[in-house]
Design an enzyme around this catalytic site. Structure first.
Site, PDB file in Angstrom:
ATOM      1  N   VAL A   1       0.833  -1.207   0.000  1.00  0.00           N
ATOM      2  CA  VAL A   1       0.000   0.000   0.000  1.00  0.00           C
ATOM      3  C   VAL A   1       0.866   1.254   0.000  1.00  0.00           C
ATOM      4  CG1 VAL A   1      -1.800   1.284   1.235  1.00  0.00           C
ATOM      5  CG2 VAL A   1      -1.947  -1.209   1.073  1.00  0.00           C
ATOM      6  N   CYS A   2       1.962   1.222   0.758  1.00  0.00           N
ATOM      7  CA  CYS A   2       2.864   2.389   0.809  1.00  0.00           C
ATOM      8  C   CYS A   2       3.485   2.654  -0.559  1.00  0.00           C
ATOM      9  CB  CYS A   2       3.951   2.173   1.854  1.00  0.00           C
ATOM     10  SG  CYS A   2       3.306   1.929   3.523  1.00  0.00           S
TER      11      CYS A   2
END
Length: 166
Positions: free
Chosen positions: A59-60
Site C-alpha cells: 500500500v505504501c
C-alpha cells in the site's frame, strides 16, 4: 487523538493530533543524502505530505507512486513522502520505482515529524498512514489519519485540498 489500528489491532499514537486551521508544526527529517530538511525549508509553498509506515510495502508503494504521478499535475505544490525507512533504502526504492516528482524523507532518527503530527506508532516505531496539506502560510488545510494503517488514504480529497490551498 485519532484512533488507529494496524492490521486491525489498536495502536498508540505519540504526539499531538494536528487539525485543520492549526499552524503547521515544524519538524526535522533527513533527505536521501542525509541532509536535514525542515518544514521551514519549503516556507511560502503549498505542501502535500504523504505519510507511510514503510515505503517498501504494497500500500505504501502504491500511495507513493500515486502521489508521484499526481505531483506532476499539481502546479506549485511540493509533495513530500515521509516514513521511518532509512534514507539509503528510500533512495534505492525511488531509483528502482522511477520516482522523480516526490521528495522522500526519513523520520528514523528521532521521530520529529511523527511526534509533531501525532502519527508515531509507539508499539511499532513506524508512522501511521496519513496525509496533510499545508498552505503557503503554514496553516494546515487538510488532515487525514487513515483509521486502518493498511488501507489507502482518500487520494482525491487530499489532491483537491492541495489544489485549493494557496
Amino acid at each position: 487523538m485519532a484512533e488507529i489500528t494496524f492490521k486491525e489491532k489498536p495502536v498508540t499514537l505519540r504526539g499531538n493530533e494536528v487539525k485543520v486551521g492549526d499552524q503547521a508544526p515544524n519538524f526535522t527529517v533527513l533527505a536521501n543524502d542525509l541532509s536535514e530538511v525542515t518544514l521551514d525549508d519549503s516556507k511560502g509553498r503549498v505542501r502535500l505530505i504523504s505519510v507511510v509506515p514503510s515505503i517498501d510495502t504494497g500500500v505504501c508503494d502504491q500511495q507513493t507512486r500515486r502521489f508521484n504521478e499526481e505531483a506532476a499535475k499539481l502546479d506549485g505544490v511540493e509533495v513530500l513522502t515521509i516514513s521511518v525507512d532509512l534514507p539509503f533504502a528510500q533512495k534505492r526504492w525511488c531509483a528502482a520505482a522511477g520516482i522523480e516528482n516526490v521528495q522522500t524523507l526519513s523520520d528514523h532518527r528521532d521521530l520529529s515529524f511523527g511526534e509533531a503530527y501525532g502519527v508515531a506508532i509507539e508499539e511499532l516505531r513506524l508512522l501511521a498512514r496519513s496525509v496533510f496539506v499545508i498552505d503557503s502560510n503554514d496553516k494546515v488545510t487538510y488532515t487525514e489519519y487513515v483509521s486502518e494503517a493498511t488501507n489507502h488514504p482518500d487520494y482525491e480529497g487530499a489532491l483537491e485540498a492541495a489544489r485549493q490551498a494557496k
